[in-house]
Design an enzyme around this catalytic site. Structure first.
Site, short mmCIF file in Angstrom:
data_model
loop_
_atom_site.label_atom_id
_atom_site.label_comp_id
_atom_site.label_asym_id
_atom_site.label_seq_id
_atom_site.Cartn_x
_atom_site.Cartn_y
_atom_site.Cartn_z
N GLU A 348 -21.65 -11.69 -90.82
CA GLU A 348 -20.62 -10.77 -91.25
C GLU A 348 -19.40 -11.53 -91.75
OE1 GLU A 348 -21.29 -7.05 -88.13
OE2 GLU A 348 -19.98 -8.70 -87.55
N CYS A 349 -18.99 -11.26 -92.97
CA CYS A 349 -17.72 -11.73 -93.54
C CYS A 349 -17.57 -13.24 -93.47
CB CYS A 349 -16.56 -11.02 -92.86
SG CYS A 349 -15.04 -11.05 -93.83
N GLY A 350 -16.91 -13.77 -92.44
CA GLY A 350 -16.79 -15.22 -92.32
C GLY A 350 -18.15 -15.89 -92.26
N THR A 474 -23.20 -9.92 -95.05
CA THR A 474 -22.45 -8.79 -95.57
C THR A 474 -20.98 -8.89 -95.24
OG1 THR A 474 -22.23 -6.37 -95.38
CG2 THR A 474 -23.09 -7.52 -93.47
#
Length: 502
Positions: A348-350, A474
């Protein structure tokens, strides 16, 4: 009906001192040997980290966009049970939500949980008007139980006296604290908001200062009384009983009849350090409640744990740790090899940034794991910020096509090589259209997007969820209580990987 002592610390807007006051109260009551359970309204990891640090107890999320009313009520009652007090920090202004009706606002949480509300007011350059604002909050929705006010950033005793008398006379409310303008309660910030306590070298000092200010300037006896006079809460005792039964299991408990671990426990690696720290405690708890063993390790100093069945990489600040991440060559290469060999990875993200080929930050280029053929950059303004609604539109290892999930995104990073990724997307679409019956097995070596953004920005072109083999990365963060399919998906892919690896 069960008594849950509780307070919501809200305000008239953002940046008015809610976090400093909430953390100060948590630490102060913790030091008095009280069991304090912190909660945060809204999808906010950093405030949650400070609250956890202050209370010496995990902080939990309450959000009516990410989860249903029943799930919010259940989560609060489940985690708050047996506590001496629960401190719930609101977000933005009390009535601020997604629309003119204030849906998913802190006020809606207050009504759902029948929780008393304390409003923090920044009193800079204002006097009697504060009473008008508080009176307006009381009248806007009488079902919101506003029980007190904390005055912040006062200029002096006269300033305080005028505002206090105006509120008590016009609003019929107690002033539960009066804090002068101070300099030693500032929590340092940067592009995503506050600096997390894991990265703040003086985090303990900041929290202790907040506790000292709470002790000096707040009416602690009154706040405690308000919390313990809270209306008893009706909870689903059968659901709590069922949850306690699940908690007693040491191995996987099935949700349907789709999966079950016979003898061996599933092991999921979790990168958790100052670079990757954005995890909802409920997500980790949900996996552990199903008997999954979580193997936490650092991306900065450790190797990839052996014999893990899946890897979970949350959000965080890889950009501020880019040099250290790049320097841990052994781990970067190990993750790349593991991904090529089919290890399920959810990022996720990072985590998405870490799975890229390179990160460009501060004018320098840093090698990442190279699992995904993307080059990431970081802008000065948010590239995506807010709630998301994703629709699963392509075959992938984790989620069924057609599934709709609510989440949120907050990122300054973005993909730099958009043209190359656009070509990958076009190639995938051609491949998919030319053989709709081929299934996931044929797609597993392709790079493609699994999600369509019905709300939000995503990675590019309203797409999110970049997939490769058993990897899904994502920008959207999911909460396990609202997106219950996430837990099942993590377990399913780990189980399949375990069976095929043995």
């Amino acid at each position: 009906m069960i008594q849950y002592p509780r307070l919501i610390i809200s305000g008239l807007g953002g940046d008015n001192g809610k976090t400093a006051i909430s953390t100060g109260l948590c630490r102060l009551w913790h030091k008095e040997s009280k069991k304090v359970i912190p909660f945060k309204k809204g999808p906010d990891y950093i405030d949650m980290a400070w609250l956890s640090y202050a209370a010496k107890h995990p902080c939990y999320n309450l959000d009516l966009f990410l989860m249903s009313k029943d799930d919010v009520k259940f989560s609060f009652s489940h985690y708050a049970k047996n506590s001496d007090i629960s401190v719930i920090e609101g977000n933005r202004g009390l009535y601020d939500g997604m629309d003119e009706a204030g849906s998913v606002s802190t006020a809606e949480i207050a009504k759902l949980l029948h929780s008393p509300v304390i409003i923090v007011v920044d009193c800079t350059k204002v006097t009697r008007t504060v009473a008008a604002l508080i009176l307006g909050c009381k009248m806007l929705d009488p079902d919101v139980s506003i029980k007190g006010v904390i005055l912040n950033k006062l200029a002096g005793h006269r300033h305080e006296s005028i505002i206090r008398k105006s509120i008590e006379f016009n609003c019929g409310l107690s002033v539960c604290g009066a804090i002068p303008r101070l300099t030693n309660i500032i929590f340092p910030g940067r592009h995503l908001g506050l600096v997390p306590p894991q990265e703040h070298p003086e985090a303990e000092e900041a929290i202790e200062n907040a506790a000292s200010i709470a002790k000096k300037y707040l009416d602690l006896e009154k706040l405690w009384e308000i919390a313990h006079d809270a209306h008893p809460l009706l909870v689903n005792s059968q659901r709590l009983l069922k949850q306690s039964i699940v908690n007693s299991h040491s191995l996987l408990v099935k949700h349907s009849d789709k999966f079950q671990v016979a003898n061996d426990q599933l092991r999921v690696g979790v990168i958790r350090d100052s670079a990757f720290q954005f995890y909802y405690q409920e997500n980790l708890d949900a996996l552990k409640k199903e008997g999954v063993e979580l193997i936490e390790f650092s991306s900065l100093t450790d190797d990839l744990p052996s014999d893990i069945d899946a890897l979970y990489i949350g959000g965080g600040f890889p950009e501020t740790h880019a040099e250290q991440l790049s320097s841990n060559v052994k781990l970067r290469h190990a993750i790349k090899i593991a991904a090529e060999e089919g290890l399920p990875i959810y990022a996720e993200c990072g985590g998405l940034i870490y799975l890229s080929e390179k990160l460009i930050y501060g004018g320098k280029s840093y090698d990442m794991t190279g699992v995904l053929p993307i080059v990431m950059g970081v802008s000065k303004k948010p590239a995506g910020h807010g709630y998301t609604v994703i629709e699963v539109e392509s075959p992938n290892p984790f989620f069924k096509i057609g599934l709709i999930l609510h989440g949120h995104e907050f990122h300054y990073s973005h993909v730099l090589n958009l043209e190359e990724i656009s070509q990958i997307e076009k190639g995938y679409n051609v491949e998919l259209e030319s053989g709709m019956q081929m299934g996931l097995s044929t797609l597993k070596d392709s790079i493609y997007f699994a999600f369509k953004m019905n709300k939000g920005v995503g990675i590019m072109n309203r797409k999110d969820g970049l997939c490769y083999k058993n990897v899904l990365a994502t920008y959207t963060h999911l909460h396990a209580l609202g997106a219950k399919e996430w837990v099942e998906a993590m377990i399913q892919v780990a189980l399949v990987n375990k069976k095929t690896s043995n």
